[in-house]
Structure formats: structure tokens, C-alpha cells
Design a protein around this motif. Structure first.
Motif, PDB file in Angstrom:
ATOM      1  N   LEU A  42       0.118   5.250 -13.631  1.00  0.00           N
ATOM      2  CA  LEU A  42       1.214   4.741 -12.729  1.00  0.00           C
ATOM      3  C   LEU A  42       2.436   5.100 -13.424  1.00  0.00           C
ATOM      4  O   LEU A  42       3.977   5.306 -12.967  1.00  0.00           O
ATOM      5  N   PHE A  43       2.354   4.570 -15.045  1.00  0.00           N
ATOM      6  CA  PHE A  43       4.107   4.584 -15.902  1.00  0.00           C
ATOM      7  C   PHE A  43       4.104   5.740 -16.283  1.00  0.00           C
ATOM      8  O   PHE A  43       5.257   5.825 -17.174  1.00  0.00           O
ATOM      9  N   TRP A  69       0.637  -1.032   0.030  1.00  0.00           N
ATOM     10  CA  TRP A  69      -0.265   0.094  -0.110  1.00  0.00           C
ATOM     11  C   TRP A  69       1.097   1.204  -0.108  1.00  0.00           C
ATOM     12  O   TRP A  69       0.352   2.344  -0.091  1.00  0.00           O
ATOM     13  N   ARG A  70       2.060   1.572   0.170  1.00  0.00           N
ATOM     14  CA  ARG A  70       2.479   2.866   0.350  1.00  0.00           C
ATOM     15  C   ARG A  70       3.220   2.724  -1.083  1.00  0.00           C
ATOM     16  O   ARG A  70       3.096   3.980  -1.250  1.00  0.00           O
ATOM     17  N   LEU A 125       7.177  -3.194  -7.266  1.00  0.00           N
ATOM     18  CA  LEU A 125       6.799  -3.876  -8.831  1.00  0.00           C
ATOM     19  C   LEU A 125       5.293  -4.368  -9.006  1.00  0.00           C
ATOM     20  O   LEU A 125       4.424  -3.546  -9.860  1.00  0.00           O
ATOM     21  N   LEU A 126       4.829  -5.824  -8.657  1.00  0.00           N
ATOM     22  CA  LEU A 126       3.769  -6.302  -8.413  1.00  0.00           C
ATOM     23  C   LEU A 126       3.001  -5.154  -9.096  1.00  0.00           C
ATOM     24  O   LEU A 126       1.780  -5.277  -8.445  1.00  0.00           O
ATOM     25  N   ALA A 127       2.984  -5.756  -7.319  1.00  0.00           N
ATOM     26  CA  ALA A 127       1.814  -4.230  -6.140  1.00  0.00           C
ATOM     27  C   ALA A 127       1.545  -3.062  -7.093  1.00  0.00           C
ATOM     28  O   ALA A 127       0.449  -3.000  -7.276  1.00  0.00           O
ATOM     29  N   GLY A 128       2.684  -2.587  -7.286  1.00  0.00           N
ATOM     30  CA  GLY A 128       1.955  -1.617  -8.474  1.00  0.00           C
ATOM     31  C   GLY A 128       1.402  -1.520  -9.368  1.00  0.00           C
ATOM     32  O   GLY A 128       0.374  -0.543  -9.663  1.00  0.00           O
ATOM     33  N   VAL A 174       3.597   6.167  -3.678  1.00  0.00           N
ATOM     34  CA  VAL A 174       4.714   7.047  -3.825  1.00  0.00           C
ATOM     35  C   VAL A 174       5.667   7.057  -4.947  1.00  0.00           C
ATOM     36  O   VAL A 174       5.462   8.190  -5.776  1.00  0.00           O
ATOM     37  N   ALA A 175       5.127   5.869  -6.189  1.00  0.00           N
ATOM     38  CA  ALA A 175       5.523   6.010  -7.144  1.00  0.00           C
ATOM     39  C   ALA A 175       4.712   6.877  -7.483  1.00  0.00           C
ATOM     40  O   ALA A 175       5.330   7.838  -8.833  1.00  0.00           O
ATOM     41  N   TYR A 176       3.577   7.022  -7.415  1.00  0.00           N
ATOM     42  CA  TYR A 176       2.891   7.781  -8.818  1.00  0.00           C
ATOM     43  C   TYR A 176       3.134   9.418  -8.423  1.00  0.00           C
ATOM     44  O   TYR A 176       2.978   9.917  -9.309  1.00  0.00           O
TER      45      TYR A 176
END
Lengths: 55, 541
Positions: free
Chosen positions: B234-235, B51-52, B295-298, B56-58
């Protein structure tokens, strides 16, 4: 998805998952050193009952 | 030490202290590499990965975030992981014992880390318990149409803390209390069973299961309507973010918090590795597995968010995409909206339980090891004792109608101040003041297949402490300027700053009593390396 986003996704997968695969392959090829310094034997194990299946 | 013959060297190298102290039990050990790697992954992969990381990446540049993230992994994550490994493996102890063997007074740094684990464990167990409840709820989609109201109102029965309302109550909520007690019973049972039959066995079962369950979940969410839009969000890289220092700090923070480094866990786990075993090779596998899971979670989380956004006709930014609310409000909503939702919900909350439980085990093993070693307690006495004390605190603080607020506050302060300070102490004292860097690097290289170069000194001696000092100072200034989440300042003084004070107080109080455990110890291999006549070639340059 935009081309840029697809590209970044693929690059991230290649580096991170690729890095994971490479590190596993490297470890499997040479799991332990064979030329350790002398000494360093551990005391006998407390849990002697389990059969060791892994490396 | 005087050398007579090879057997004498061996005896000394082994630290055959058992001849002088025959009552001392030999140190527990993982059965091998796979058990150790899975346990270390179980510890590193926790709720934060799920969940973090995606949020954070986004928030920090999307696809462009991968650049600072990977730089942080290589220059901070792996080097600090190696520092933890080297300390635990060379000095063969939980945090206080390992630091004490570096320098006697540094035992207090070890206890500071143990205190961090104590404070994290008491609230982390509560989150695992919520996830367990939601795992059960998901079979009947019990949250209905309004997941937010269900989570805060029905499940937690949160007291209204909007204004002058109660900040701390002891009104217990049965739906939270009972699962929480069960979580504590389960985790204590695992710890009491020992490193091999408890910790390792739990991880060997749960980690493969977690990967399969979460993998199925991610693949399923990829085929949802709108998933591609979520991934796009996201990417899509915002290259301008790379010029923003706060993005870099966020990347270092993410790597640092998600790897479970610098608060004793990896020191403790490494100390259960046999002396003659490879450390850096498995370390790389652990570090990349942790990032790989993130990465999988993202991918999974943003696919699901894209689906929800398309269903509700909103953008991803409008949803709760991070933290407790992502898991317990947004995800239940997604589950309700999708076909076959109950199965999907069970997979998601089952994954949360497994990821959280294996991390909780590792956090408490730190406390258990420290108590066993300092006070010469048996494993069973230490685990049951700590289980009773911490379990009671956990239930008192976090199964009440104000549990969520306390959890949120303690989590923020202990992570952003406690763990960061702990890592700074490690680098400053072990590397700068007592100059043990070369010895630790020699140790890693002598036992490991992957060699650590001199770059490691630059990382643990300069890059990591500098980044962390900047993070710490910045955070403290922010917290002084604006109260966390706008909470009441008196409340924050006790619950937030009080937690930090408790870390320091605990570190002092636990260091003071006499050390009752074994004191005699010889690190192996000896440093500086003995001459070539007695040591085999292969000691490392």
C-alpha cells in the motif's frame, strides 16, 4: 517493509491524523466566536427536553 | 430595511417571521457542536471510506498517492464542504430551500441533489442490509470455504446475467428482502424521531462505537502474519504516478465522493446548526476525521489483504481489493483463515453496518427536509411518506435476483455523472453566474473562528469546477465508447442513462408545484455588512 514505504506511512499519519488532532485542539481552544454581529437569535428549539452537555 | 433601535434590528435579524406565521414550527437544531460534528462525520464516513480508499490509493501510486490526495483535500474537499456549509447555514434550508433563497429558479438544482439522494438511498439501504446479514453469518462463519459462491449464489441468488439472461427479474430473495425491510424501518424510525432525538442520537451512539470497533479490527489485523507485506504494497511510493493526470483525477474523485459533498447532505445538516455557531472550525474536524478514518481503513484492509495473500501464496494484486467484492468475498475469506475469525468478522460487518447506516440516515434527511419545507409537511408525514415510497422501490429493485447488477449500474452513473454534475452546477451558478462567493465567505467568516481567505474563491471558482468538468467529460466519453462493465447496452440505456434522466426529470417535476412552505426570510448577518455603528466590530475583512 521498505524504508520508503515506512517513511510514506509515517508522513501520511503525521499529516492526516496530526491535522485531525490540531483541528480538534484549535476548536477546543476557541469553540465559538465571542464577537458575533448582533441579531441572529434562533426561534426557540423544538426539542427543548434534552440537557446540553457539550460545547 | 429601516433600522430604528437595537430591538428592531434583532427582530429583523432573527427573522421573527413567527409573528406573521405563528403556526410554523421553529427549525430543528443540533444541540451543539459535538452533536453536529459527530453527525457530519457519520455522514461522511461511509462504505466508500472502508472499501474504496484503500484500493484507489494502491492503484494510483501507493505512498505517492498521498501527495495528490492531500492537495485534493485542501483545494477541493474542504472548500466544497465550506460552500455546502455556507449555503445551508446562511439560507437555513435543505437543498431546494437554500438554493431557492440564492435565486428562485435554482431550487431545481436543489431538487437535482434531492433526486441523487433518492437514487442513492434505494440501493445503499440494500448494501447496509447485506452487511447486516453478514454480521449474523459471521458468528457461524456460514460462508464456508468458498465465500464468492456463498455471496453471489446463496445470499444474493444472483440470476446469471452473462449473456441473453434476465437483466431484470422480480424473483425476490427472502434473505435479502427481510433485512432490507428492517433497515428501512430502522432508518425511518430514526428520521421520524427528529434531528436531535433521531439523527443526532444515532450518530452520538454509533460513531464512537464504530471508531472503537474498527480500531480494534485494525490493531488485530496489524498482528497477522503477512500484514507488513500488505502495508508495504500500500505505501511503497511510485513517484512516476505523480506525472499521470489520471492519478490526480482519481485523488480528486476520492476526496469528492468520500466527503459526502455536493448532493445536499452538508447543506441540510448545516441548516440545523443554530445561526450563531462556528462553522469552519468543526468543518476542519469533519474533513480530517473523514480522511483519518480512510487512512485507518487503508492500514486495516491492506494488513488483512497481506495476511490472505501470504496464506494463499498469491500477491495482493490477485485479490479483490476493492468494492462490494472486497467486503463480501475477500473479507469473509480472510475471516475464515484467521484464528478467532468469527469475532473479527462480526467487528468488520458491524462496522460496515454502522458506517453505512449513519450515512443512509443523512442521505434520507436531505429528502425529508426538502419535502417538509416545500410542501409544508410535518416531519412525521414526510418521513413516513418517503419511507413507504422509497422503501417499496428499494425492495422491488434490489431484493431480487438481479439486484446486484442494478445496484452496480445505478451507483456508477449517479455518482460519476449525477454528483459531479451537481457540484459543477453549484460552482457555476452560485459562484460564477450569481456571484454569491463574497457573501458566503463573509458569512462563514462572521460566524466562524477559522477564517476563510481569498484562496477559497480560486478553489470553488476555478480548481474544483475545472477538475470536475474534466472528470465528467472524460467519464461520459468513456461510457459512450464502452458499455459499463460490458453490460447489455439496452439495459444500460434504461438503468444507467435512465437514472441520470430521472435526476433531471425529478428536478423539473418537483420544482414546478407551488412552494407551500414559509417564503419570508432574512439572512443573517446581513450582507453587505451594515455600518460599524450598529454592528459590533469583528465583522470580517
Amino acid at each position: 517493509m521498505s524504508t520508503e514505504a515506512i517513511l510514506m506511512m509515517i508522513v501520511a499519519m503525521l499529516i492526516i491524523w496530526g491535522g485531525l488532532i490540531v483541528s480538534i485542539v484549535v476548536l477546543r481552544a476557541r469553540p465559538e466566536r465571542t464577537d458575533l454581529p448582533s441579531g441572529g437569535q434562533d426561534d426557540h428549539r423544538q426539542d427543548a427536553g434534552i440537557i446540553e452537555h457539550d460545547t | 430595511m429601516t433600522r430604528f433601535d437595537s430591538t428592531a434590528i434583532n427582530a429583523e435579524g432573527v427573522g421573527l417571521v413567527s409573528t406573521t406565521n405563528s403556526t410554523a414550527a421553529p427549525r430543528e437544531a443540533f444541540t451543539g457542536q459535538v452533536g453536529f460534528i459527530l453527525s457530519a462525520i457519520g455522514s461522511a464516513v461511509g462504505l466508500g471510506n472502508i472499501w474504496r480508499f484503500p484500493g484507489v490509493a494502491y492503484e494510483n501510486g501507493g505512498g505517492a498517492f498521498m501527495v495528490p490526495y492531500l492537495v485534493a483535500l485542501l483545494t477541493a474537499g474542504i472548500p466544497i464542504l465550506y460552500l455546502d456549509y455556507a449555503l445551508g447555514h446562511r439560507f437555513r434550508g435543505g437543498a431546494p430551500q437554500a438554493f431557492r433563497r440564492v435565486k428562485r429558479w435554482l431550487e431545481s438544482v436543489g431538487w437535482f441533489q434531492v433526486m441523487i439522494c433518492v437514487l442513492i438511498a434505494v440501493y445503499y439501504a440494500a448494501v447496509v442490509a447485506w452487511a447486516a446479514s453478514f454480521f449474523v453469518y459471521s458468528f457461524g462463519l456460514d460462508w464456508g470455504d468458498d465465500a464468492a459462491a456463498f455471496f453471489v449464489g446463496e445470499h444474493l441468488q444472483l440470476a446469471d446475467v452473462g449473456g441473453a439472461d434476465p437483466w431484470l427479474t422480480f424473483d425476490f430473495v427472502a434473505a435479502v428482502l427481510i433485512p432490507l425491510v428492517l433497515v428501512w424501518v430502522a432508518v425511518i424510525a430514526v428520521l421520524a424521531a427528529g434531528v436531535v432525538k433521531g439523527v443526532q442520537r444515532a450518530n452520538v451512539i454509533f460513531i464512537p462505537l464504530l471508531i472503537v470497533a474498527f480500531g480494534v479490527l485494525v490493531v488485530r489485523s496489524l498482528f497477522l502474519e503477512g500484514a507488513v507485506d500488505g502495508l508495504n504494497v500500500l505505501f511503497t511510493p511510485d513517484w512516476g504516478a505523480l506525472g499521470d493526470p489520471s492519478v490526480w483525477i482519481a485523488a480528486y474523485g476520492q476526496i469528492f465522493f468520500s466527503l459526502s459533498v455536493a448532493f445536499g447532505i452538508m447543506i441540510t445538516y448545516a441548516s440545523y446548526r443554530r445561526r450563531r455557531s462556528n462553522m469552519t472550525g468543526p468543518g476542519l474536524v469533519v474533513a480530517f476525521s473523514n480522511s483519518g478514518f480512510e487512512l485507518l481503513a487503508g492500514i486495516g484492509v491492506f494488513s488483512a489483504l497481506g495476511f490472505l495473500a501470504s496464506q494463499q501464496g498469491v500477491t495482493v494484486a490477485d485479490l479483490n481489493f476493492q468494492g462490494v467484492l472486497l467486503a463480501f468475498v475477500t473479507f469473509p475469506t480472510i475471516v475464515t483463515e484467521m484464528p478467532g475469525g468469527a469475532f473479527f468478522g462480526a467487528l468488520f460487518f458491524g462496522s460496515l453496518v454502522m458506517a453505512g447506516f449513519t450515512s443512509l440516515v443523512s442521505i434520507l434527511q436531505v429528502v425529508s427536509a426538502a419535502l417538509q419545507e416545500k410542501f409544508a409537511l410535518s416531519r412525521r408525514a414526510a418521513t413516513i411518506g418517503l419511507g413507504l415510497v422509497l422503501g417499496t422501490i428499494s425492495v422491488l429493485g434490489f431484493s431480487t435476483t438481479t439486484g446486484l447488477i442494478l445496484l452496480d449500474t445505478v451507483d456508477a452513473f449517479v455518482n460519476n455523472i449525477g454528483i459531479v454534475a451537481s457540484a459543477i452546477f453549484m460552482c457555476v451558478f452560485v459562484i460564477w453566474v450569481y456571484r454569491r462567493g463574497p457573501e458566503l465567505r463573509y458569512h462563514l467568516n462572521a460566524v466562524s473562528t477559522v477564517q476563510v481567505g481569498r484562496w477559497w474563491y480560486a478553489c470553488v471558482g476555478a480548481i474544483v469546477p475545472v477538475m470536475l468538468i474534466v472528470m465528467l467529460v472524460q467519464y461520459i466519453i468513456t461510457r459512450i465508447g464502452e458499455p459499463y462493465e460490458g453490460y447489455d447496452t439496452t439495459y444500460l440505456l434504461f438503468a444507467g442513462w435512465g437514472s441520470v434522466a430521472l435526476l433531471v426529470l425529478g428536478a423539473v417535476l418537483f420544482t414546478l408545484p407551488r412552494w407551500r412552505g414559509r417564503e419570508d426570510f432574512a439572512p443573517w448577518p446581513s450582507y453587505p455588512p451594515v455600518d460599524a455603528g450598529t454592528e459590533q466590530k469583528g465583522s470580517v475583512r
